[in-house]
Design a protein around this motif. Structure first.
Motif, PDB file in Angstrom:
ATOM      1  N   TYR A   1      -5.889   0.016  -3.589  1.00  0.00           N
ATOM      2  CA  TYR A   1      -4.961   0.125  -2.470  1.00  0.00           C
ATOM      3  C   TYR A   1      -3.785   0.997  -2.890  1.00  0.00           C
ATOM      4  O   TYR A   1      -3.239   0.836  -3.980  1.00  0.00           O
ATOM      5  N   ARG A   2      -3.387   1.913  -2.034  1.00  0.00           N
ATOM      6  CA  ARG A   2      -2.281   2.806  -2.361  1.00  0.00           C
ATOM      7  C   ARG A   2      -1.023   2.387  -1.623  1.00  0.00           C
ATOM      8  O   ARG A   2      -1.018   2.235  -0.397  1.00  0.00           O
ATOM      9  N   GLU A   3       0.058   2.198  -2.356  1.00  0.00           N
ATOM     10  CA  GLU A   3       1.332   1.756  -1.796  1.00  0.00           C
ATOM     11  C   GLU A   3       2.172   2.919  -1.277  1.00  0.00           C
ATOM     12  O   GLU A   3       3.105   2.707  -0.495  1.00  0.00           O
ATOM     13  N   THR A   4       1.889   4.119  -1.739  1.00  0.00           N
ATOM     14  CA  THR A   4       2.711   5.265  -1.384  1.00  0.00           C
ATOM     15  C   THR A   4       1.890   6.301  -0.626  1.00  0.00           C
ATOM     16  O   THR A   4       0.655   6.291  -0.673  1.00  0.00           O
ATOM     17  N   GLY A   5       2.599   7.185   0.053  1.00  0.00           N
ATOM     18  CA  GLY A   5       1.953   8.214   0.855  1.00  0.00           C
ATOM     19  C   GLY A   5       2.480   8.159   2.266  1.00  0.00           C
ATOM     20  O   GLY A   5       3.487   7.508   2.558  1.00  0.00           O
ATOM     21  N   THR A   6       1.798   8.828   3.167  1.00  0.00           N
ATOM     22  CA  THR A   6       2.199   8.772   4.567  1.00  0.00           C
ATOM     23  C   THR A   6       1.837   7.407   5.148  1.00  0.00           C
ATOM     24  O   THR A   6       1.012   6.659   4.578  1.00  0.00           O
ATOM     25  N   THR A   7       2.424   7.100   6.277  1.00  0.00           N
ATOM     26  CA  THR A   7       2.091   5.842   6.956  1.00  0.00           C
ATOM     27  C   THR A   7       0.590   5.764   7.227  1.00  0.00           C
ATOM     28  O   THR A   7      -0.032   4.715   7.021  1.00  0.00           O
ATOM     29  N   GLU A   8       0.010   6.873   7.656  1.00  0.00           N
ATOM     30  CA  GLU A   8      -1.413   6.901   7.980  1.00  0.00           C
ATOM     31  C   GLU A   8      -2.267   6.669   6.733  1.00  0.00           C
ATOM     32  O   GLU A   8      -3.275   5.950   6.788  1.00  0.00           O
TER      33      GLU A   8
ATOM     34  N   ILE B   1      -1.354   5.068   3.888  1.00  0.00           N
ATOM     35  CA  ILE B   1      -1.194   3.677   3.442  1.00  0.00           C
ATOM     36  C   ILE B   1      -1.962   2.736   4.365  1.00  0.00           C
ATOM     37  O   ILE B   1      -2.648   1.814   3.903  1.00  0.00           O
ATOM     38  N   GLU B   2      -1.866   2.960   5.669  1.00  0.00           N
ATOM     39  CA  GLU B   2      -2.564   2.099   6.633  1.00  0.00           C
ATOM     40  C   GLU B   2      -4.073   2.161   6.438  1.00  0.00           C
ATOM     41  O   GLU B   2      -4.758   1.129   6.469  1.00  0.00           O
ATOM     42  N   ALA B   3      -4.611   3.366   6.239  1.00  0.00           N
ATOM     43  CA  ALA B   3      -6.054   3.507   6.036  1.00  0.00           C
ATOM     44  C   ALA B   3      -6.491   2.791   4.769  1.00  0.00           C
ATOM     45  O   ALA B   3      -7.530   2.100   4.753  1.00  0.00           O
ATOM     46  N   SER B   4      -5.714   2.915   3.700  1.00  0.00           N
ATOM     47  CA  SER B   4      -6.042   2.244   2.443  1.00  0.00           C
ATOM     48  C   SER B   4      -5.956   0.724   2.599  1.00  0.00           C
ATOM     49  O   SER B   4      -6.818  -0.018   2.118  1.00  0.00           O
ATOM     50  N   TYR B   5      -4.926   0.274   3.297  1.00  0.00           N
ATOM     51  CA  TYR B   5      -4.737  -1.157   3.547  1.00  0.00           C
ATOM     52  C   TYR B   5      -5.902  -1.731   4.348  1.00  0.00           C
ATOM     53  O   TYR B   5      -6.465  -2.781   3.992  1.00  0.00           O
ATOM     54  N   GLN B   6      -6.280  -1.061   5.427  1.00  0.00           N
ATOM     55  CA  GLN B   6      -7.372  -1.560   6.266  1.00  0.00           C
ATOM     56  C   GLN B   6      -8.696  -1.576   5.507  1.00  0.00           C
ATOM     57  O   GLN B   6      -9.508  -2.501   5.681  1.00  0.00           O
ATOM     58  N   ALA B   7      -8.922  -0.572   4.663  1.00  0.00           N
ATOM     59  CA  ALA B   7     -10.153  -0.546   3.869  1.00  0.00           C
ATOM     60  C   ALA B   7     -10.204  -1.733   2.910  1.00  0.00           C
ATOM     61  O   ALA B   7     -11.253  -2.370   2.748  1.00  0.00           O
ATOM     62  N   MET B   8      -9.078  -2.044   2.283  1.00  0.00           N
ATOM     63  CA  MET B   8      -9.051  -3.172   1.349  1.00  0.00           C
ATOM     64  C   MET B   8      -9.234  -4.495   2.083  1.00  0.00           C
ATOM     65  O   MET B   8      -9.966  -5.383   1.626  1.00  0.00           O
ATOM     66  N   GLN B   9      -8.580  -4.662   3.231  1.00  0.00           N
ATOM     67  CA  GLN B   9      -8.746  -5.907   3.990  1.00  0.00           C
ATOM     68  C   GLN B   9     -10.189  -6.065   4.462  1.00  0.00           C
ATOM     69  O   GLN B   9     -10.730  -7.184   4.492  1.00  0.00           O
ATOM     70  N   ALA B  10     -10.849  -4.958   4.814  1.00  0.00           N
ATOM     71  CA  ALA B  10     -12.252  -5.027   5.221  1.00  0.00           C
ATOM     72  C   ALA B  10     -13.124  -5.461   4.044  1.00  0.00           C
ATOM     73  O   ALA B  10     -14.065  -6.256   4.215  1.00  0.00           O
ATOM     74  N   ARG B  11     -12.851  -4.959   2.857  1.00  0.00           N
ATOM     75  CA  ARG B  11     -13.604  -5.379   1.665  1.00  0.00           C
ATOM     76  C   ARG B  11     -13.449  -6.878   1.440  1.00  0.00           C
ATOM     77  O   ARG B  11     -14.407  -7.577   1.098  1.00  0.00           O
ATOM     78  N   ILE B  12     -12.222  -7.351   1.591  1.00  0.00           N
ATOM     79  CA  ILE B  12     -11.946  -8.777   1.371  1.00  0.00           C
ATOM     80  C   ILE B  12     -12.708  -9.633   2.385  1.00  0.00           C
ATOM     81  O   ILE B  12     -13.293 -10.661   2.028  1.00  0.00           O
ATOM     82  N   ARG B  13     -12.716  -9.226   3.644  1.00  0.00           N
ATOM     83  CA  ARG B  13     -13.444 -10.004   4.658  1.00  0.00           C
ATOM     84  C   ARG B  13     -14.931 -10.037   4.363  1.00  0.00           C
ATOM     85  O   ARG B  13     -15.589 -11.070   4.551  1.00  0.00           O
ATOM     86  N   GLU B  14     -15.492  -8.914   3.921  1.00  0.00           N
ATOM     87  CA  GLU B  14     -16.910  -8.880   3.586  1.00  0.00           C
ATOM     88  C   GLU B  14     -17.210  -9.794   2.399  1.00  0.00           C
ATOM     89  O   GLU B  14     -18.218 -10.508   2.390  1.00  0.00           O
ATOM     90  N   PHE B  15     -16.323  -9.793   1.432  1.00  0.00           N
ATOM     91  CA  PHE B  15     -16.461 -10.689   0.281  1.00  0.00           C
ATOM     92  C   PHE B  15     -16.441 -12.151   0.735  1.00  0.00           C
ATOM     93  O   PHE B  15     -17.269 -12.963   0.301  1.00  0.00           O
TER      94      PHE B  15
END
Length: 219
Positions: free
Chosen positions: A175-182, A184-198
């Motif tokens: 997950y990336r904490e820095t960068g543009t809002t878009e 960070i949001e894309a990285s955040y959503q990808a990580m949350q999706a991984r967690i839900r699948e787990f």
């Protein structure tokens, strides 16, 4: 390090089998903690050390004022609790709170929060509604709010959460904490999706993963 693989979006994704098995055994304890352990904070955050808000002082009071306003919205029926008790409805609610939190800091304090900071503080805030000492929030139990939070709330991507996921999801993008809002949001959503699948495979919910991460971090 033992590894295993599971299907995630059509790919074989390696995970640490030892951590996954320990999490699976922890799920009942984690679910019990979420449902019964009262949070003594007001709004899910007590120590703001390391949280960058651009304010020299008053961060805690500012956060708690936003929580007070959210509680008033719940009590005044601004949110449809039936809608919150669905994945899509909860995701819309979550996105609205992130937007609200960022706009609140700009309008009230002329401070612009990073998207990562807003996500982190909103996720801690939403987690707080799973079980609190606040009488007004307990009065909302019949609405199903707490149950929806325990089921659909997100894993907080703070130090404990990211530390666990780095070890659990082997060789995957962090997950990336820095960068543009878009970005960070894309990285955040990808990580949350991984967690839900787990969680679909090992039980519990993203908030149980959150509790497990914290338990591992403090021991």
């Amino acid at each position: 390090m033992a590894t295993s693989y599971f299907e995630f979006f059509g790919e074989n994704m390696p995970i640490d089998e030892g951590i996954a098995n320990a999490y699976e055994a922890f799920v009942p304890e984690g679910e019990q903690w979420l449902a019964s352990y009262p949070d003594a904070t007001y709004g899910g955050v007590d120590n703001f050390q390391g949280v960058s808000t651009g304010m020299a002082k008053g961060t805690k009071a500012a956060h708690e004022l936003w929580i007070f306003r959210l509680i008033k919205q719940f009590c005044n029926g601004v949110w449809d609790f039936n809608e919150l008790n669905s994945f899509d409805g909860f995701e819309k609610f979550h996105a609205a709170q992130v937007k609200s939190y960022k706009e609140y800091w700009v309008s009230e304090y002329q401070k612009t929060l990073s998207h990562h900071t807003a996500l982190r503080l909103v996720d801690l805030s939403i987690k707080w509604f799973r079980r609190t000492n606040d009488e007004r929030v307990r009065a909302l139990d019949s609405t199903g709010l707490a149950a929806a939070v325990r089921k659909y709330g997100h894993t907080v991507l703070n130090e404990p959460g990211q530390g666990l996921l780095k070890l659990l999801f082997i060789d995957e993008p962090r997950y990336r904490e820095t960068g543009t809002t878009e970005e960070i949001e894309a990285s955040y959503q990808a990580m949350q999706a991984r967690i839900r699948e787990f969680c679909a495979l090992y039980g519990g919910s993203p908030l149980v993963v959150d509790v497990f991460a914290r338990a591992r971090h403090v021991r």
